[in-house]
Motif scaffolding. Structure first.
Motif, PDB file in Angstrom:
ATOM      1  N   THR A 125       9.543   2.376   9.087  1.00  0.00           N
ATOM      2  CA  THR A 125       9.472   3.780   8.798  1.00  0.00           C
ATOM      3  C   THR A 125      10.055   3.942   7.438  1.00  0.00           C
ATOM      4  OG1 THR A 125      10.131   3.735  11.116  1.00  0.00           O
ATOM      5  CG2 THR A 125      10.388   5.782   9.794  1.00  0.00           C
ATOM      6  N   ASP A 126       9.276   4.440   6.682  1.00  0.00           N
ATOM      7  CA  ASP A 126       9.723   5.099   5.484  1.00  0.00           C
ATOM      8  C   ASP A 126      10.386   4.071   4.615  1.00  0.00           C
ATOM      9  OD1 ASP A 126       9.768   6.914   3.385  1.00  0.00           O
ATOM     10  OD2 ASP A 126      11.530   8.052   4.119  1.00  0.00           O
TER      11      ASP A 126
ATOM     12  N   SER B 191      11.286   2.002   1.127  1.00  0.00           N
ATOM     13  CA  SER B 191      11.083   2.181  -0.316  1.00  0.00           C
ATOM     14  C   SER B 191      12.115   1.010  -0.737  1.00  0.00           C
ATOM     15  CB  SER B 191      11.653   3.553  -0.843  1.00  0.00           C
ATOM     16  OG  SER B 191      10.475   4.372  -0.359  1.00  0.00           O
TER      17      SER B 191
ATOM     18  N   ASN C 290       7.840   4.423   0.294  1.00  0.00           N
ATOM     19  CA  ASN C 290       7.659   5.255   1.413  1.00  0.00           C
ATOM     20  C   ASN C 290       6.552   4.561   2.531  1.00  0.00           C
ATOM     21  OD1 ASN C 290       7.624   7.462  -0.897  1.00  0.00           O
ATOM     22  ND2 ASN C 290       9.021   7.715   0.779  1.00  0.00           N
TER      23      ASN C 290
ATOM     24  N   TYR D  79       4.943   3.213   5.741  1.00  0.00           N
ATOM     25  CA  TYR D  79       4.887   2.988   7.034  1.00  0.00           C
ATOM     26  C   TYR D  79       3.802   2.388   7.664  1.00  0.00           C
ATOM     27  CZ  TYR D  79       7.448   7.686   6.853  1.00  0.00           C
ATOM     28  OH  TYR D  79       8.418   8.682   6.560  1.00  0.00           O
TER      29      TYR D  79
ATOM     30  N   GLY E  26       2.005   5.060   2.477  1.00  0.00           N
ATOM     31  CA  GLY E  26       2.953   4.681   1.356  1.00  0.00           C
ATOM     32  C   GLY E  26       2.076   3.768   0.337  1.00  0.00           C
TER      33      GLY E  26
END
Ligand SMILES: Nc1ncnc2c1ncn2[C@@H]1O[C@H](COP(=O)(O)OP(=O)(O)O)[C@@H](O)[C@H]1O
Ligand SMILES: [Mg+2]
Lengths: 250, 249
Positions: free
Chosen positions: B18-19, B21, B6, B8, B56
């Motif tokens: 953005t996000d 993973s 996650n 950012y 994150g």
């Protein structure tokens, strides 16, 4: 807005200095770098310092002579005036301004180029403290070497005054000039000059390194950083000149 | 293994990642692909800590890297090698000094041992008789190879490559790709490569993630990439009109 940015700049400047003065990872590597910078920033500045000192000393002597043509001033005042202008102002401040142009732009463009070509990132990724590795050796080199340049400048400046004033133009006799440069000599003026030199060396190196270290963009921005390094160093040199004079001579 | 959770990242309020993973596996060449400006470099630099992330987690093995302090980060960094887009060789140093630099800085090897290691690394990337040349005297491909030699000097566990073959001709580009893949397998490194070059993707893409405008849209292998149903990925993969026509048939 302007104040915000000003504060941010000052903050970043001192954080950078904090990084510069943290413990070096490997003394032997730093020692080698410092030796390199001594040559690069110090020894390579001897020529320019010698040349400008000679001519400035000559000009100061001639100006003093033409301004004191009135016979109520004894001729040895020319030597005295030459000596004191050189020690108090010229060899510390003017030489620092010239070095801001030479050394400052040099430092800013070297570090700036390393920033935009990711060489600084390469150091960081290896685990090297890039600020310390790049800036500390330059700082030490200039702090050690610039006092020597100032002393050299004083000697050559006075010699230039003597040579042009007595041997070439003949505005004063050699005996009078030499009497003048010894008359009412205050050794503390040399100390004052050297203290200023050390402060100016610190300003030149740290301001120029700051400008280079935080460059963003490409070669155009490196050029701009280099110009800014010279302009800001010069302004701060002149500002600190006033402050130090007030602090040290009163 | 490197795990990103996650993540950012923004610059001056503008979100660039953005996000994200993703897991990068050891012994494999992991590719991050995407258009120019999609955030590949920022992602790679965020992973290694050259950029502060907003939110994150980044794990190197079982170490929570982004939570570490400066000194602890430094220890992990000694296990990383990175190849930068423009090679980032130190231009005031010769080839030999460049490759020796990490050894000078972080080992107590004798000069003889260091030179031996330098020559081993240079040999590994097929650079010969260039020890005393300066980076400005090398071709682009040679610079990349010297940079690889410098990156592997300390035997890293992690190798990051930002567009390793940008600015190279296709043949040299393939050689660099192959070299990175070989070294990765030889030393079971976790290697992450940024690229926008489909040639590289098809040659060495064992695990691929595709990002666009800072968002991860797809992950898979080179065998899956041609059959994906991700529209953005297809636009990227089949960017030229000939390829588009072929895929329509
Ligand atoms: N240091 C920075 N400051 C502000 N914006 C940045 C910075 N670095 C990258 N960006 C922005 O982030 C976005 C992604 O850039 P980047 O990761 O370099 O793309 P690429 O995929 O080509 O490597 C771009 O829009 C770029 O302008
Ligand atoms: Mg990039």
């Amino acid at each position: 807005m302007l104040i915000d940015r000003g504060l941010e700049t000052i903050g970043r400047y001192f954080i950078l200095l904090g990084k510069v003065f943290s413990k070096p990872e490997k003394t032997s590597v730093y020692y080698k770098q410092t030796m390199r910078e001594l040559v690069y920033l110090g020894v390579n500045s001897i020529g320019i310092t010698a040349i400008i000192s000679f001519f400035m000393g000559a000009a100061i002597t001639l100006q003093t002579a033409y301004n004191t043509e009135n016979p109520i001033y004894p001729a040895y005042l020319i030597g005295l005036g030459c000596r004191d202008s050189i020690i108090l102002e010229f060899s510390s401040t003017i030489v620092a301004l010239i070095l801001a142009g030479k050394v400052g732009s040099n430092i800013a463009s070297e570090i700036g180029t390393m920033r935009v070509t990711e060489q600084i990132d390469a150091l960081e990724i290896m685990g090297v403290n890039s600020a310390s590795y790049l800036i500390l050796p330059k700082m030490i080199a200039t702090l050690l070497f610039n006092p020597f340049l100032t002393l050299l400048s004083i000697i050559i400046g006075i010699f230039g005054g003597w040579f042009v004033g007595t041997q070439i133009v003949g505005v004063i006799t050699s005996e009078q000039f030499i009497y003048g440069i010894q008359y009412a000599f205050i050794p503390y003026y040399i100390t004052y000059s050297l203290i200023k030199t050390v402060v100016f060396a610190f300003l030149i190196t740290s301001i120029s390194a700051y400008q280079g270290y935080f460059v963003k963009g490409g070669s155009l921005e490196v050029g701009q950083a280099s110009t800014k390094a010279v302009v800001y160093s010069s302004v701060y040199i002149l500002m600190f000149n006033v402050i130090l004079t007030q602090m040290l001579l009163t | 293994m490197i795990t990103v959770k996650n993540l950012y990242k923004s610059f001056n309020g503008k979100e660039v990642l953005t996000d994200i993973s993703v897991t990068f596996e050891p012994g494999k060449t992991n590719l991050i692909i995407g258009q120019s400006g999609s955030g590949k470099t920022v992602l790679l630099k965020s992973i290694v800590g050259l950029h502060e992330i907003d939110r994150g987690e980044i794990w190197f093995g079982d170490v929570p890297f982004n939570k570490l302090g400066f000194r602890e980060k430094k220890e992990i960094r000694k296990q990383m090698g990175m190849l930068f887009q423009g090679s980032a060789l130190f231009d005031s140093m010769t080839v030999e000094q460049n490759v020796r630099f990490p050894l000078d800085m972080f080992t107590n090897m004798t000069m003889k041992e260091k030179i031996k290691r330098v020559n081993f690394c240079l040999d590994r990337v097929n650079i010969h008789n260039a020890n005393h040349l300066y980076p400005s005297e090398l071709s682009g491909g040679m610079r990349k190879r010297v940079a690889i030699a410098r990156a592997i000097a300390l035997n890293p566990k992690y190798l990051m490559c930002d567009e390793p073959n940008s600015g190279l001709d296709p043949i040299t580009a393939n050689l660099i790709d192959a070299l990175i893949k070989e070294i990765t397998e030889e030393y079971s490194m976790t290697t992450i490569i940024n690229t926008h070059d489909m040639n590289s993707v098809m040659e060495i893409g064992e695990k691929i993630i595709f990002i666009s405008e800072g968002i991860k849209y797809w992950e898979g292998s080179k065998y899956e990439i041609l059959n994906s149903t991700c529209e953005k990925l297809n636009d990227f993969v089949f960017a030229n009109s000939l390829a588009k026509q072929l895929i329509r048939k």
